[in-house]
Design a protein around this motif. Structure first.
Motif, PDB file in Angstrom:
ATOM      1  N   LYS A 301      44.265  41.110  42.375  1.00  9.68           N
ATOM      2  CA  LYS A 301      45.380  41.238  41.693  1.00  9.68           C
ATOM      3  C   LYS A 301      46.065  40.132  41.139  1.00  9.68           C
ATOM      4  CE  LYS A 301      46.320  45.099  44.925  1.00  9.68           C
ATOM      5  NZ  LYS A 301      47.216  45.685  46.066  1.00  9.68           N
ATOM      6  N   ARG A 302      46.119  39.083  41.692  1.00 13.68           N
ATOM      7  CA  ARG A 302      46.689  37.819  41.070  1.00 13.68           C
ATOM      8  C   ARG A 302      46.045  37.704  39.649  1.00 13.68           C
ATOM      9  NH1 ARG A 302      51.388  34.569  41.828  1.00 13.68           N
ATOM     10  NH2 ARG A 302      51.091  32.577  41.020  1.00 13.68           N
ATOM     11  N   ASP A 305      47.066  39.811  36.994  1.00 14.47           N
ATOM     12  CA  ASP A 305      48.506  39.731  36.725  1.00 14.47           C
ATOM     13  C   ASP A 305      49.095  38.356  37.327  1.00 14.47           C
ATOM     14  OD1 ASP A 305      51.135  39.908  36.728  1.00 14.47           O
ATOM     15  OD2 ASP A 305      51.511  41.688  37.896  1.00 14.47           O
ATOM     16  N   TYR A 308      51.827  38.435  39.853  1.00 13.86           N
ATOM     17  CA  TYR A 308      51.823  38.998  41.273  1.00 13.86           C
ATOM     18  C   TYR A 308      51.932  38.118  42.540  1.00 13.86           C
ATOM     19  CZ  TYR A 308      49.786  41.752  45.353  1.00 13.86           C
ATOM     20  OH  TYR A 308      49.408  42.338  46.345  1.00 13.86           O
ATOM     21  N   GLU A 310      53.081  39.298  46.008  1.00 14.52           N
ATOM     22  CA  GLU A 310      53.630  40.232  46.910  1.00 14.52           C
ATOM     23  C   GLU A 310      53.498  39.533  48.500  1.00 14.52           C
ATOM     24  OE1 GLU A 310      53.176  44.595  48.749  1.00 14.52           O
ATOM     25  OE2 GLU A 310      51.714  44.089  47.181  1.00 14.52           O
TER      26      GLU A 310
END
Length: 324
Positions: A301-302, A305, A308, A310
Motif C-alpha cells: 500500500k505504501r 501511496d 499511507y 496506517e
C-alpha cells in the motif's frame, strides 16, 4: 553476447516484440512469441537483470531488517511476510543485524540506491530521527507499537497487553512482580516498562531496580534470570516475561534449582509458541504470522501511496495454563 536487437533480427520480428515477450506481455501472437523464444534458446540468451530493474524502475525485492532469524518470534514473523511476498512475486533480502545500527543503515542505503524497493523493520536499533532522513528513499514499514504518523506500523497494543498480564498476576495474589524484557531501550520494551511501573505504583508496590531485567531474548537467558533471582535480597513471587523462549528457560532452570512453579515463582509470558503449551506456561498469544502478513501488505500500500501510514493493532489473548 546476444542482445535483443540480434534476437529481433534472427526471429524476424521487431525489437518491441522481443521486449514484450521478455516482459511477459499478453499482446503477442503465438507464432511470433514462439519464434522469439526459439531464438532465445538457440542463443542461450539471458537478460541483464540490473538493466531490467533499471528500465522498470523497481527490483521486485524488499529488505527485511531483523536482529536474528534464530528465534521463533522473528522466524514466524518472517514466514508471514514471505507467504505474502510469494503471492506478489517479490523476493526478500534479509538483513540480520544483531541490533548493530550500521547493519540497519546498510538496508536503508540499499533502499536509497534503488537496490531494493522497500524495507520492513521487524525490530530496530537505529533512532527514529535517522529513519526520517530516509523517508523519501522509498517505502518503509515498522513492526512496532508506534506513536508516529510518518510510516505504516503493525503491532499489538503493548501497554494493554502488558497490563492484562500484570492484572492477571495481581488477581492471583502477586504484588512482587519482576519483568524480563529484550532491549530495554527498544520502543516496545519502553512501553512495557512504563506500564509496569505505573501498575506497581497503583497497587502501592515499590519497584526494585533489580526486578527489571533486560537482554532477555533467548531460552538460555532464562537461566541467567534464575541465577539473578536466587541472589536477590527481596525476591519477586512472579515473572512477567517478554517471550516464551525466556519463560521456558526460567521454568527449566527453576525446577533444576529446586524451585516449584508456580508455588515458589509464577511465570507468565508472551507469544504462545508451542514450547509454552508443552511446558504448561501461561502466556498471552500474539498473532505473529498475521503481523508479518499485515506488514508486507502495508509495504504494498505504501508503494502505491506515499502518504499511507496506517497504524494497525492486532488482537491478543490470555492463554491460562499451570505456571501461575
Amino acid at each position: 553476447m546476444a542482445n535483443i536487437r540480434e534476437i529481433a533480427r534472427l526471429a524476424g520480428v521487431s525489437v518491441s516484440t522481443v521486449s514484450r515477450v521478455l516482459n511477459h506481455h499478453p499482446y503477442v501472437s503465438p507464432d511470433k512469441r514462439e519464434a522469439v523464444l526459439k531464438t532465445i534458446r538457440e542463443l542461450d540468451y539471458s537478460p541483464n537483470i540490473n538493466a531490467v530493474h533499471l528500465s522498470r524502475g523497481k527490483t521486485n525485492m524488499v529488505g527485511i531488517v531483523l536482529p536474528t532469524i534464530n528465534h521463533p518470534y522473528f522466524s514466524e514473523l518472517l514466514e508471514g511476510i514471505a507467504e505474502e511476498a510469494m503471492k506478489h512475486n517479490i523476493q526478500l533480502v534479509l538483513f540480520q543485524t544483531g541490533y548493530h545500527q550500521e547493519k540497519e543503515f546498510e538496508a536503508l542505503e540499499q533502499l536509497r540506491g534503488h537496490l531494493i524497493d522497500g524495507v520492513i523493520f521487524a525490530s530496530r536499533a537505529i533512532p527514529f530521527d535517522s529513519l526520517l532522513k530516509y523517508k523519501s528513499a522509498g517505502p518503509m514499514v515498522l513492526c512496532e507499537d508506534s506513536d508516529q504518523d510518518d510510516f505504516p506500523s503493525i503491532s499489538i497494543k503493548h501497554v494493554a497487553a502488558f497490563n492484562l498480564g500484570l492484572e492477571y498476576l495481581i488477581s492471583k495474589g502477586h504484588k512482587r512482580i519482576a519483568i524480563c524484557l529484550g532491549r530495554l531501550e527498544g520502543t516496545n520494551s519502553q512501553k512495557r516498562q512504563k506500564a509496569y511501573e505505573e501498575k506497581m505504583k497503583m497497587i502501592g508496590q515499590k519497584v526494585q531496580e533489580e526486578w527489571i531485567l533486560g537482554k532477555c531474548l533467548m531460552i538460555q537467558d532464562g537461566k541467567s534470570v534464575v541465577n539473578r533471582f536466587l541472589q536477590m535480597k527481596e525476591k519477586p513471587t512472579a515473572f512477567l516475561v517478554g517471550n516464551d523462549q525466556v519463560a521456558a528457560g526460567i521454568f527449566t532452570e527453576s525446577v533444576k534449582q529446586g524451585l516449584a512453579v508456580p508455588e515458589d515463582v509464577a511465570i507468565l509470558s508472551f507469544d504462545n509458541h508451542p514450547i509454552s503449551e508443552i511446558m504448561g506456561i501461561t502466556t498471552i498469544e500474539i498473532p505473529t504470522k498475521q503481523l508479518g502478513s499485515y506488514a508486507f501488505n502495508s509495504f504494498i500500500k505504501r508503494s502505491s501511496d506515499s502518504t499511507y501510514a496506517e497504524k494497525i493493532a492486532l488482537p491478543f489473548t490470555l492463554i491460562q495454563r499451570q505456571s501461575v
